[in-house]
Design an enzyme around this catalytic site. Structure first.
Site, PDB file in Angstrom:
ATOM      1  N   GLY A  57       0.788  -1.229   0.000  1.00 23.27           N
ATOM      2  CA  GLY A  57       0.000   0.000   0.000  1.00 23.27           C
ATOM      3  C   GLY A  57       0.817   1.275   0.000  1.00 23.27           C
ATOM      4  O   GLY A  57       0.260   2.360  -0.073  1.00 23.27           O
ATOM      5  N   HIS A  58       2.141   1.179   0.082  1.00 22.98           N
ATOM      6  CA  HIS A  58       2.996   2.386   0.213  1.00 22.98           C
ATOM      7  C   HIS A  58       4.166   2.306  -0.760  1.00 22.98           C
ATOM      8  O   HIS A  58       5.282   2.028  -0.335  1.00 22.98           O
ATOM      9  CB  HIS A  58       3.522   2.490   1.643  1.00 22.98           C
ATOM     10  N   PHE A  59       4.107   2.538  -1.882  1.00 21.10           N
ATOM     11  CA  PHE A  59       2.965   2.732  -2.775  1.00 21.10           C
ATOM     12  C   PHE A  59       3.083   1.662  -3.858  1.00 21.10           C
ATOM     13  O   PHE A  59       4.196   1.432  -4.330  1.00 21.10           O
ATOM     14  CB  PHE A  59       3.005   4.127  -3.396  1.00 21.10           C
ATOM     15  N   LEU A  64       7.949   2.889  -1.552  1.00 19.32           N
ATOM     16  CA  LEU A  64       8.871   3.645  -0.703  1.00 19.32           C
ATOM     17  C   LEU A  64       8.732   3.129   0.725  1.00 19.32           C
ATOM     18  O   LEU A  64       7.615   2.924   1.204  1.00 19.32           O
ATOM     19  CB  LEU A  64       8.535   5.133  -0.706  1.00 19.32           C
TER      20      LEU A  64
END
Length: 152
Positions: A57-59, A64
């Site tokens: 989810g990041h990203f 990152l």
């Protein structure tokens, strides 16, 4: 688990680290300690891989490492220093605060974080402060002061 050091440069394996810190997957963020001066200084390695859950989810399109996890990695290295101090009461030291944290460059899968922490102070045998830095390829990516508190 007994707190054993390897014979080379007072290094700590991942197994040794699990004996010092309460963190487990997915929050065990220190792979090995490559320099260890108990109660004073530690330098550790965190290998950043695409298989880590935060990258879902990041990203997804541009993974990152979240800054909070870089800081948590530094805090865990600081915890390794504090938990090895012989003159402190036994118990759980928790991350209690941060000062002057700066993020300078992104950390991405494939990077190897080299995290160094130096003890700055211990007060009333309950509160500790360390200076932490994280580097990738010799470049500073994050730095700051981290505080710890002994929980009864």
């Amino acid at each position: 688990m007994e707190k054993k050091l390897s014979s080379e440069n007072n290094q700590l394996s991942s197994e040794n680290i699990l004996g010092l810190l309460p963190h487990r997957y997915p929050f065990a963020l220190v792979d090995k300690v490559i320099e260890n001066i108990p109660g004073e200084r530690a330098v550790a390695v965190k290998n950043v891989t695409i298989n880590e859950p935060q990258f879902q989810g990041h990203f997804p399109e541009r993974p990152l490492m979240p800054g909070v996890l870089i800081v948590e990695s530094m805090a865990q290295v600081g915890g390794i220093i504090v938990t090895q101090m012989q003159n402190l009461p036994k118990g759980l030291f928790v991350f209690a605060g941060i000062n002057n944290v700066k993020f300078r460059k992104p950390v991405v899968p494939g990077d190897q974080l080299i995290i160094s922490c130096d003890l700055l102070s211990i007060k009333r045998q309950r509160f500790g402060k360390v200076k932490g830095e994280a580097h990738v390829d010799g470049k500073l990516v994050c730095s700051g002061e981290l505080m710890f508190s002994l929980v009864d």
